[in-house]
Design an enzyme around this catalytic site. Structure first.
Site, PDB file in Angstrom:
ATOM      1  N   LYS A 104       0.812  -1.215   0.000  1.00  0.00           N
ATOM      2  CA  LYS A 104       0.000   0.000   0.000  1.00  0.00           C
ATOM      3  C   LYS A 104       0.846   1.266   0.000  1.00  0.00           C
ATOM      4  O   LYS A 104       0.349   2.339  -0.320  1.00  0.00           O
ATOM      5  CB  LYS A 104      -0.967  -0.015   1.179  1.00  0.00           C
ATOM      6  CG  LYS A 104      -2.033  -1.086   1.037  1.00  0.00           C
ATOM      7  CD  LYS A 104      -3.165  -0.904   2.033  1.00  0.00           C
ATOM      8  CE  LYS A 104      -4.258  -1.927   1.826  1.00  0.00           C
ATOM      9  NZ  LYS A 104      -3.843  -3.276   2.315  1.00  0.00           N
TER      10      LYS A 104
HETATM   11  C1  LIG Z   1      -4.593  -4.311   1.861  1.00  0.00           C
HETATM   12  C2  LIG Z   1      -3.849  -5.570   1.827  1.00  0.00           C
HETATM   13  C3  LIG Z   1      -4.267  -6.639   1.039  1.00  0.00           C
HETATM   14  C4  LIG Z   1      -5.536  -6.570   0.211  1.00  0.00           C
HETATM   15  O1  LIG Z   1      -5.436  -5.654  -0.829  1.00  0.00           O
HETATM   16  P1  LIG Z   1      -6.773  -5.129  -1.574  1.00  0.00           P
HETATM   17  O2  LIG Z   1      -6.286  -4.200  -2.602  1.00  0.00           O
HETATM   18  O3  LIG Z   1      -7.604  -4.466  -0.524  1.00  0.00           O
HETATM   19  O4  LIG Z   1      -7.456  -6.324  -2.105  1.00  0.00           O
HETATM   20  C5  LIG Z   1      -3.492  -7.775   1.019  1.00  0.00           C
HETATM   21  N1  LIG Z   1      -2.374  -7.889   1.762  1.00  0.00           N
HETATM   22  C6  LIG Z   1      -1.938  -6.883   2.540  1.00  0.00           C
HETATM   23  C7  LIG Z   1      -0.703  -7.062   3.341  1.00  0.00           C
HETATM   24  C8  LIG Z   1      -2.654  -5.691   2.598  1.00  0.00           C
HETATM   25  O5  LIG Z   1      -2.220  -4.704   3.368  1.00  0.00           O
END
Ligand SMILES: *Cc1c(COP(=O)(O)O)cnc(C)c1O
Length: 427
Positions: A104
């Site tokens: 993210k």
């Molecule tokens: C947010 C997140 C996900 C899921 O991602 P999305 O885009 O919401 O499907 C998977 N793994 C980790 C470590 C995350 O922080």
């Protein structure tokens, strides 16, 4: 290029408006009006991630001058995103080398740099609301900390994020306000949506969101999926399957967009934990949101995945088309632990619980043994020491940048899971 609502293609906005509004006025999500095919010659020259990223974003973002857009990309992607050969036909795209050790960081940093660019040129200010089940909050807090004219409110479910995640969101202070909601992630998401739809409030405060519903987070995620494909060429010429650990499905939608840009991707695996709303949809054709269930891969504990609307639009609401491109596979907590254990025993590599869901799902999917599988490695294992300890009885080493957060003092505002309390706070 214009950005349109998932619910009405007549609702059109430039990128800037889409970024600052977050949600479209009709409650839908902004999506690119169309996804042009990237010219073939670019696909062959793409061995520089900054160049590649610029060419990809340029196709969709036309209201930022070239040099400014290139600088935004350079400032966003300051860490490596390597493709690792794990075992047999399985590869990991490690998108977790950013400041908060999860993928993210890419979207959050891009969005922060884009907003900073637009606000600087207008001397304006904005308040950003975020609902998080853990990792979004820390990435956003880090990306926006000390950005001028931007105030951040992070809504997270009390006692449902890890200690480390909480420390990362609550210890920065300054323009970062952590709001501890006595409820679930879905309550947090509901509060943010209510605030964004509240015309009374938005007349007085310039509000937006930084959740994965913001299109400024979605677009740059395409870059690393393509970057993974480029690196795979050193190992194989065969178009790979992408296994994407999913919660709100922003990461998967970005991967689907990358395929639309013309890059060779054979198939997708939507890998979920027990929150299997999308795998169920692919089976039954019925989309039935449910309250979220707490699991070891808590950043994917989402009962009503907000990017599902975008996924539907990407396939023109055609279930068969989606089924021929995406397989949905749900992995239990028990199997997540077993996968962390198996991979550690066989390779020495420590998977974080989210990535483990992606790897486990890929071994259950119907993939030809010659076909490479790229699993998006979404987080560093050190973010989830409790789960790693449980799986393999090892304490993953905490990188230095996390140790700083562990030592900080928690500051949060506690509220009930009611919109009115959130509204009072924002006013
Ligand atoms: C947010 C997140 C996900 C899921 O991602 P999305 O885009 O919401 O499907 C998977 N793994 C980790 C470590 C995350 O922080």
């Amino acid at each position: 290029m214009n950005f349109v609502s998932t619910r009405d293609s007549n609702v059109r906005n430039h990128f800037k408006n889409a970024v600052f509004h977050g949600l479209a006025p009709d409650g839908g999500l902004f999506i690119p009006e169309n996804i042009p095919v990237l010219k073939a010659h670019l696909q062959n020259k793409a061995d520089d991630i900054h160049y590649l990223g610029y060419e990809m974003m340029r196709l969709m973002i036309d209201d930022i001058p070239s040099d400014a857009l290139q600088e935004i990309i350079n400032k966003t992607l300051t860490f490596k995103i390597p493709l690792i050969h794990l075992e047999a036909n399985t590869y990991l795209l490690e998108v977790f080398h950013g400041p908060t050790l999860a993928f993210k960081d890419v979207g959050a940093r891009f969005m922060a740099n884009v907003m900073e660019y637009y606000l600087k040129s207008k001397n304006d200010s904005v308040t950003i609301l975020v609902a998080t089940s853990g990792d979004t909050g820390s990435a956003i807090a880090n990306a926006f900390h000390n950005k001028e004219n931007i105030n951040i409110y992070i809504f997270y479910p009390s006692e449902k994020v890890t200690h480390l995640q909480e420390q990362q969101m609550t210890t920065l202070g300054g323009n970062i306000h952590a709001v501890e909601v006595q409820g679930t992630f879905d309550d947090c998401q509901k509060i943010v949506k209510s605030a964004l739809m509240d015309n009374d409030l938005s007349r007085r405060i310039n509000l937006t969101t930084a959740n994965s519903i913001n299109v400024a987070r979605l677009l740059p995620q395409m870059i690393y999926h393509v970057w993974g494909l480029q690196q795979l060429k050193a190992y194989s010429d065969i178009c790979p399957v992408l296994s994407v650990p999913s919660g709100n499905f922003g990461n998967l939608v970005s991967a689907v967009y990358a395929k639309k840009l013309g890059f060779g991707i054979e198939h997708f695996i939507a890998a979920t934990n027990a929150n299997n709303i999308v795998p169920d949809y692919l089976k039954t054709g019925n989309f039935e949101p449910r309250p979220s269930i707490k699991t070891y891969s808590n950043a994917m504990d989402v009962g009503n995945p907000s990017n599902f609307e975008r996924l539907l639009c990407a396939y023109n609401d055609n279930l068969d088309a989606m089924r021929s491109d995406i397989s949905g596979i749900s992995i239990s907590d028990e199997d997540t632990l077993a996968e962390i254990r198996r991979v550690y025993d066989e390779t020495g590599y420590i998977l974080d619980p989210h990535t483990a869901v992606g790897v486990a799902a890929s071994s259950r999917a119907d993939v030809n043994s010659d076909t490479p599988v790229i699993v998006t490695a979404t987080a560093h294992p050190a973010k989830f020491p409790e789960v790693i300890r449980r799986a393999i009885n090892i304490e993953p080493e905490i990188p230095e940048r996390l140790q700083v957060a562990v030592a900080g003092k928690k500051q949060s505002i506690v509220i009930a899971a009611e919109y009115e309390q959130a509204k009072d706070l924002l006013e």
